[in-house]
Design an enzyme around this catalytic site. Structure first.
Site, mmCIF file in Angstrom:
data_model
loop_
_atom_site.group_PDB
_atom_site.id
_atom_site.type_symbol
_atom_site.label_atom_id
_atom_site.label_comp_id
_atom_site.label_asym_id
_atom_site.label_seq_id
_atom_site.Cartn_x
_atom_site.Cartn_y
_atom_site.Cartn_z
ATOM 1 N N ASP A 79 22.829 23.546 56.635
ATOM 2 C CA ASP A 79 24.207 23.934 56.999
ATOM 3 C C ASP A 79 24.137 25.240 57.798
ATOM 4 O O ASP A 79 23.111 25.529 58.407
ATOM 5 C CB ASP A 79 25.051 24.050 55.717
ATOM 6 C CG ASP A 79 26.538 23.817 55.971
ATOM 7 O OD1 ASP A 79 27.016 24.221 57.041
ATOM 8 O OD2 ASP A 79 27.206 23.255 55.103
ATOM 9 N N HIS A 102 22.891 24.898 61.075
ATOM 10 C CA HIS A 102 24.081 24.746 61.913
ATOM 11 C C HIS A 102 24.421 26.020 62.675
ATOM 12 O O HIS A 102 25.524 26.160 63.193
ATOM 13 C CB HIS A 102 25.276 24.281 61.070
ATOM 14 C CG HIS A 102 25.098 22.915 60.482
ATOM 15 N ND1 HIS A 102 26.057 22.287 59.739
ATOM 16 C CD2 HIS A 102 24.051 22.048 60.534
ATOM 17 C CE1 HIS A 102 25.611 21.086 59.352
ATOM 18 N NE2 HIS A 102 24.395 20.924 59.815
#
Ligand SMILES: *[C@@H]1O[C@H](CO)[C@@H](O)[C@H](O)[C@H]1NC(C)=O
Length: 254
Positions: A79, A102
């Site tokens: 993430d 991310h």
């Protein structure tokens, strides 16, 4: 596993003068480190590792925190490497290597009509390798507040899917109609970017009718990670200036 059992590895709440250094975090079931309600902190020399496929494993989540200095981290996760959420100001992030993951995000801000603010963020000398985003500002429609006075400086990119992205329509659940209110994004600088994009769209400045203003791109050179492919920039309701930037950002309104 039930959600209750999946907790974050390390949380700091309402702290002053936090010093966190020299740790190695492996495979937290949720976000690795969260820092909330803190003032004056230093977070340095950490290694955070989780598989690319692991959901909700943010490296460091920051909220309601002021005067935080983060430097020399190596983050591999599924993430955001670092997420800066509402109520935060004067956050400095230097020499962070991110990937997979991310990217480094401001937000998301303004979910469910919330008023949220983030200001004075400096991200410098960071490297993104194979991440889904590089640097990102994401806000929901219908919220209020602002994200302002933000600089991304000396950023290296290696096959990053969305190297530069401002998204005022953030909603992982689907498309959002253009609403009258939103978190205002202003005074954001991207400078000294070098490297490659894994998608055709290297720069995406997607702003709602609320608009984004004083967006500056200078000395940004992003090419495709696929030899021979070209990359483009897109804008919607974004205002500012772009100099010495490839791909050219002609869509930026003055
Ligand atoms: C910003 O935070 C740093 C610590 O990271 C501190 O030294 C500096 O004084 C702060 N700047 C302002 C304007 O508050």
């Amino acid at each position: 596993m039930t959600r209750e059992l999946c907790s974050q590895a390390l949380a700091f709440l309402q702290c002053v003068n936090l010093v966190l250094s020299g740790l190695k975090h492996v495979n937290s079931p949720r976000n690795h480190i969260s820092i909330s309600g803190c003032d004056n902190g230093i977070v340095s020399n950490l290694q955070i590792t989780a598989p690319e496929s692991s959901p909700n494993t943010d490296g460091i989540d920051i909220s309601h925190t002021n005067n935080l200095d983060i430097h020399d981290l190596d983050i591999q996760t599924g993430d955001d490497c670092i997420a800066i959420n509402g109520g935060s100001s004067n956050i400095s992030i230097t020499r962070v290597s991110c990937g997979p993951g991310h990217g480094i995000s401001i937000g998301s801000l303004g979910k469910n009509g919330a008023y949220e603010t983030v200001e004075q963020v400096q991200v410098r000398d960071c490297t993104f390798s194979g991440t889904t985003n590089g640097v990102r500002i994401k806000t929901w429609q219908g919220g209020s507040g602002y994200a302002k006075n933000i600089i991304f400086d000396q950023i290296k990119l290696d096959a990053v899917s969305n190297p530069i992205i401002i998204d005022q329509f953030y909603n992982p659940g689907g498309a959002q109609p253009n609403e009258a209110s939103g978190v205002v994004v202003s005074d954001v600088t991207f400078t000294g970017f070098r490297g490659s994009s894994a998608s055709d769209q290297a720069i995406k400045l997607s702003c709602s009718s609320v608009g984004c203003s004083d967006i500056t791109l200078d000395n940004v050179q992003i090419t495709s990670s696929e030899p021979g492919d070209t990359v483009t920039a897109s804008c919607e309701n974004a205002h500012g200036s772009a100099t010495l930037t490839t791909p050219p950002v002609r869509c930026l309104g003055s």
